[in-house]
Design a protein around this motif. Structure first.
Motif, PDB file in Angstrom:
ATOM      1  N   ASP A  74       0.702  -1.043   0.018  1.00  0.00           N
ATOM      2  CA  ASP A  74      -0.103  -0.031  -0.071  1.00  0.00           C
ATOM      3  C   ASP A  74       0.804   1.203   0.013  1.00  0.00           C
ATOM      4  O   ASP A  74       0.418   2.188  -0.487  1.00  0.00           O
ATOM      5  N   TYR A  75       2.088   1.195   0.247  1.00  0.00           N
ATOM      6  CA  TYR A  75       2.998   2.176   0.728  1.00  0.00           C
ATOM      7  C   TYR A  75       4.418   1.768   0.258  1.00  0.00           C
ATOM      8  O   TYR A  75       4.892   0.934   1.069  1.00  0.00           O
ATOM      9  N   VAL A  76       4.854   2.515  -0.795  1.00  0.00           N
ATOM     10  CA  VAL A  76       6.134   1.944  -1.246  1.00  0.00           C
ATOM     11  C   VAL A  76       7.161   2.998  -1.225  1.00  0.00           C
ATOM     12  O   VAL A  76       6.866   4.232  -1.750  1.00  0.00           O
ATOM     13  N   ILE A  77       8.346   2.892  -0.408  1.00  0.00           N
ATOM     14  CA  ILE A  77       9.198   3.807  -0.322  1.00  0.00           C
ATOM     15  C   ILE A  77      10.359   3.527  -0.941  1.00  0.00           C
ATOM     16  O   ILE A  77      11.042   2.704  -0.965  1.00  0.00           O
ATOM     17  N   GLY A  78      10.911   4.691  -1.738  1.00  0.00           N
ATOM     18  CA  GLY A  78      12.200   4.536  -2.508  1.00  0.00           C
ATOM     19  C   GLY A  78      13.079   4.969  -1.436  1.00  0.00           C
ATOM     20  O   GLY A  78      13.418   5.910  -0.875  1.00  0.00           O
ATOM     21  N   SER A  79      14.080   3.987  -1.261  1.00  0.00           N
ATOM     22  CA  SER A  79      14.647   4.244   0.038  1.00  0.00           C
ATOM     23  C   SER A  79      16.436   4.199  -0.209  1.00  0.00           C
ATOM     24  O   SER A  79      16.976   3.376  -1.012  1.00  0.00           O
ATOM     25  N   ARG A  80      16.842   5.156   0.527  1.00  0.00           N
ATOM     26  CA  ARG A  80      18.467   5.411   0.146  1.00  0.00           C
ATOM     27  C   ARG A  80      19.186   4.703   1.077  1.00  0.00           C
ATOM     28  O   ARG A  80      20.454   4.388   1.127  1.00  0.00           O
ATOM     29  N   TYR A  81      18.587   4.016   2.156  1.00  0.00           N
ATOM     30  CA  TYR A  81      19.262   3.653   3.290  1.00  0.00           C
ATOM     31  C   TYR A  81      18.941   1.851   3.579  1.00  0.00           C
ATOM     32  O   TYR A  81      19.065   1.518   4.789  1.00  0.00           O
ATOM     33  N   ILE A  82      18.719   1.257   2.551  1.00  0.00           N
ATOM     34  CA  ILE A  82      18.756  -0.213   2.610  1.00  0.00           C
ATOM     35  C   ILE A  82      19.945  -0.593   1.441  1.00  0.00           C
ATOM     36  O   ILE A  82      20.220   0.150   0.527  1.00  0.00           O
ATOM     37  N   PRO A  83      20.305  -1.886   1.573  1.00  0.00           N
ATOM     38  CA  PRO A  83      21.451  -2.457   0.647  1.00  0.00           C
ATOM     39  C   PRO A  83      20.849  -2.068  -1.023  1.00  0.00           C
ATOM     40  O   PRO A  83      19.873  -2.227  -1.250  1.00  0.00           O
ATOM     41  N   GLY A  84      21.753  -1.397  -1.707  1.00  0.00           N
ATOM     42  CA  GLY A  84      21.355  -1.122  -3.199  1.00  0.00           C
ATOM     43  C   GLY A  84      21.042   0.293  -3.250  1.00  0.00           C
ATOM     44  O   GLY A  84      20.799   1.044  -4.343  1.00  0.00           O
ATOM     45  N   GLY A  85      20.790   0.896  -2.225  1.00  0.00           N
ATOM     46  CA  GLY A  85      20.367   2.469  -2.245  1.00  0.00           C
ATOM     47  C   GLY A  85      21.547   3.390  -1.751  1.00  0.00           C
ATOM     48  O   GLY A  85      22.585   2.869  -1.264  1.00  0.00           O
ATOM     49  N   ALA A  86      21.441   4.583  -2.231  1.00  0.00           N
ATOM     50  CA  ALA A  86      22.633   5.755  -1.723  1.00  0.00           C
ATOM     51  C   ALA A  86      22.209   6.922  -1.935  1.00  0.00           C
ATOM     52  O   ALA A  86      21.237   7.314  -2.494  1.00  0.00           O
ATOM     53  N   VAL A  87      22.978   7.801  -1.033  1.00  0.00           N
ATOM     54  CA  VAL A  87      22.802   9.448  -1.100  1.00  0.00           C
ATOM     55  C   VAL A  87      24.291   9.762  -2.103  1.00  0.00           C
ATOM     56  O   VAL A  87      25.008   8.972  -2.467  1.00  0.00           O
ATOM     57  N   PRO A  88      24.029  10.887  -2.808  1.00  0.00           N
ATOM     58  CA  PRO A  88      24.893  11.496  -3.498  1.00  0.00           C
ATOM     59  C   PRO A  88      26.301  11.374  -2.963  1.00  0.00           C
ATOM     60  O   PRO A  88      26.523  11.517  -1.945  1.00  0.00           O
ATOM     61  N   LYS A  89      27.185  10.802  -3.643  1.00  0.00           N
ATOM     62  CA  LYS A  89      28.764  10.548  -3.363  1.00  0.00           C
ATOM     63  C   LYS A  89      29.240  12.073  -3.196  1.00  0.00           C
ATOM     64  O   LYS A  89      30.106  12.405  -2.518  1.00  0.00           O
ATOM     65  N   GLU A  90      28.685  12.953  -3.621  1.00  0.00           N
ATOM     66  CA  GLU A  90      29.407  14.324  -3.658  1.00  0.00           C
ATOM     67  C   GLU A  90      28.847  15.080  -2.205  1.00  0.00           C
ATOM     68  O   GLU A  90      29.721  15.929  -1.839  1.00  0.00           O
ATOM     69  N   TRP A  91      27.843  14.534  -1.527  1.00  0.00           N
ATOM     70  CA  TRP A  91      27.539  14.987  -0.158  1.00  0.00           C
ATOM     71  C   TRP A  91      28.873  14.815   0.813  1.00  0.00           C
ATOM     72  O   TRP A  91      29.560  13.621   0.824  1.00  0.00           O
ATOM     73  N   GLY A  92      28.888  15.887   1.322  1.00  0.00           N
ATOM     74  CA  GLY A  92      30.069  15.802   2.384  1.00  0.00           C
ATOM     75  C   GLY A  92      29.589  15.071   3.842  1.00  0.00           C
ATOM     76  O   GLY A  92      28.321  14.579   3.757  1.00  0.00           O
ATOM     77  N   LEU A  93      30.513  14.826   4.555  1.00  0.00           N
ATOM     78  CA  LEU A  93      30.003  14.044   5.719  1.00  0.00           C
ATOM     79  C   LEU A  93      28.936  14.744   6.524  1.00  0.00           C
ATOM     80  O   LEU A  93      28.046  14.165   7.169  1.00  0.00           O
ATOM     81  N   ASP A  94      28.919  15.852   6.982  1.00  0.00           N
ATOM     82  CA  ASP A  94      28.025  16.700   7.446  1.00  0.00           C
ATOM     83  C   ASP A  94      26.393  16.546   6.917  1.00  0.00           C
ATOM     84  O   ASP A  94      25.794  16.105   7.693  1.00  0.00           O
ATOM     85  N   ARG A  95      26.451  16.696   5.571  1.00  0.00           N
ATOM     86  CA  ARG A  95      25.163  16.069   5.059  1.00  0.00           C
ATOM     87  C   ARG A  95      24.854  15.071   5.292  1.00  0.00           C
ATOM     88  O   ARG A  95      23.452  14.649   5.558  1.00  0.00           O
ATOM     89  N   LYS A  96      25.554  14.010   4.981  1.00  0.00           N
ATOM     90  CA  LYS A  96      25.103  12.462   5.240  1.00  0.00           C
ATOM     91  C   LYS A  96      24.815  12.229   6.758  1.00  0.00           C
ATOM     92  O   LYS A  96      23.714  11.667   7.039  1.00  0.00           O
ATOM     93  N   LEU A  97      25.541  12.922   7.590  1.00  0.00           N
ATOM     94  CA  LEU A  97      25.139  12.588   9.055  1.00  0.00           C
ATOM     95  C   LEU A  97      23.693  13.469   9.697  1.00  0.00           C
ATOM     96  O   LEU A  97      22.884  12.774   9.904  1.00  0.00           O
ATOM     97  N   LEU A  98      23.788  14.591   8.986  1.00  0.00           N
ATOM     98  CA  LEU A  98      22.322  15.230   9.087  1.00  0.00           C
ATOM     99  C   LEU A  98      20.954  14.457   8.545  1.00  0.00           C
ATOM    100  O   LEU A  98      20.204  14.392   9.233  1.00  0.00           O
TER     101      LEU A  98
END
Ligand code: GDD
Ligand code: MN
Length: 397
Positions: free
Chosen positions: A121-145
């Motif tokens: 019923d509710y499908v989430i495009g997830s960055r934080y499961i295996p196979g997902g990712a946030v931009p590699k250009e992001w610095g550590l602060d952005r990632k942590l936030l």
């Protein structure tokens, strides 16, 4: 069955992006989803760059392209308006939340729809499961936030089954969205999504996360600012408070019971000079009855129409039995503790009566939680609340 799925794209100054996005969706992506009818709803907040003109140009070509204009009041306000429009005017079966700036890959859309077809019923495009990712250009602060924001909600809500709570790419069946109070979301900005997620999950929607890669924005600039993380935390806490309101009332009633017990016990002993054993009984039973009544008409006042539950007198008897049970638990706990530890205990060098040392943990960790469970499951049967809601709604549909 062929269902209507509306991709909602909020835009604020996204002329260049939307110029590429609309034809890509229409010509390349939608034809891949053969078993459903797809449409686009652009929720533009009168972008000064003239995003609207680009959309209107395409509307001549694509009949499934819709434009909803509004004043700039934030991302959440734009989504709330667009979701309402998709439900009422477009009669969508499901909506997809989607960014205009290519941070979400349009090629992921068919996988979201496929998960819906599997029964979710509710499908989430997830960055934080295996196979997902946030931009590699992001610095550590952005990632942590980003990570911290999600973690905060997961910890406060005690929900660890969803890994990406703040994702902006998701599909929701409108059957659930219809029951969300879209006009009164706790945030008109970014944190709107926490409110919607919270409510949809609470209704018992079947949730699936599928991995997505979140890219860097293609053109233009981000509209989300830092102070929104604080608003998000506030929204998370407010929703938690709403969910905890019953337990807060329950604890409060317990407190009033304690005062009533003391007042009536001492009153009947000192003013009416009844014997001590009777005074204790009068105090205890008065507290039980008053706790019962306040709980019935206040803490659990939303349960009165549950047909599975018994009438008020039977409830009152059950309540008395539960109270007796609580006394027995305390007696047994203290008896056992004295058997094992003797009448006195030494804690951090202090000597303490065992019966006093044991009484508090027994009440806090055993009696109170157990009573709360019994009240909910056995006496007022709150477990039927959610079920009733869905059965009723289905009848209407
Ligand atoms: N109509 C309207 N009104 N659209 C808006 C507004 C607004 O006030 N603010 C932002 N948008 C649109 C943008 O034009 C873009 O299409 C989309 O919403 C996302 O906005 P961005 O400014 O690109 O946000 P972001 O990249 O910082 O945030 C993204 O990442 C989050 C996860 O970290 C968004 O995708 C969020 O939805 C996502 O949760
Ligand atoms: Mn973006």
């Amino acid at each position: 069955m062929i269902m209507k799925i509306i991709v909602i794209i909020p835009t604020y100054n996204e002329k260049e992006n939307i110029e590429k996005m609309i034809p890509l969706l229409e010509k390349e992506i939608f034809p891949q989803i053969k078993n459903h009818q797809l449409g686009i709803l652009i929720a533009d907040d009168s972008s000064p760059d003239g995003t609207k003109n680009v959309v209107e140009k395409f509307m001549k070509e694509y009949k499934n392209l819709n434009l909803l204009e509004g004043k700039k009041a934030g991302l959440g306000a734009a989504y709330a308006r667009a979701m309402r429009y998709a439900i009422d005017k477009l009669e969508a079966y499901a909506v997809i939340e989607f960014d205009a700036d290519f941070q979400h890959d349009p090629h992921d859309l068919p996988r979201l729809v496929a998960a819906m077809d599997e029964g979710y019923d509710y499908v989430i495009g997830s960055r934080y499961i295996p196979g997902g990712a946030v931009p590699k250009e992001w610095g550590l602060d952005r990632k942590l936030l980003s990570k911290f924001g999600g973690l905060f909600a997961r910890v406060v809500w005690l929900n660890f089954s969803i890994h990406d709570i703040t994702s902006g790419f998701k599909l929701t069946k409108t059957e659930y969205l219809k029951k969300v109070d879209l006009e009164h979301l706790y945030s008109k900005a970014f944190a709107y999504k926490l409110h919607v997620l919270h409510d949809v999950v609470k209704m018992g929607a079947k949730v699936k996360e599928i991995p997505i890669i979140f890219y860097e924005r293609k053109e233009g600039v981000s509209k989300i600012n830092k102070k929104e993380s604080f608003e998000s935390m506030f929204v998370v806490l407010r929703l938690k408070f709403d969910d905890s309101i019953r337990i807060i009332k329950f604890l409060f009633v317990g407190g009033t019971g304690f005062i009533i017990q003391l007042l009536l016990q001492e009153g009947s002993a000192r003013i009416f000079h009844v014997p001590d054993w009777l005074a204790v009984g009068v105090g205890a039973e008065s507290a039980i009855i008053s706790n019962f009544l306040i709980n019935h008409f206040w803490t659990f006042n939303d349960t009165h129409s549950i047909k599975e539950s018994s009438n008020i007198w039977v409830k009152m008897v059950k309540f008395n039995i539960a109270s007796l049970g609580s006394i027995i638990i305390q007696v047994v706990a203290i008896w056992l503790a004295e058997l094992v530890l003797g009448p006195n205990m030494h804690i951090f060098g202090f000597m303490l009566k065992t019966r006093i040392a044991i009484l508090f943990p027994t009440i806090i960790f055993l009696v109170i939680p157990l009573n709360y469970i019994i009240y909910n499951k056995v006496i007022w049967k709150t477990q039927y609340l959610k079920k009733n809601l869905i059965v009723e709604e289905n009848k209407v549909l």
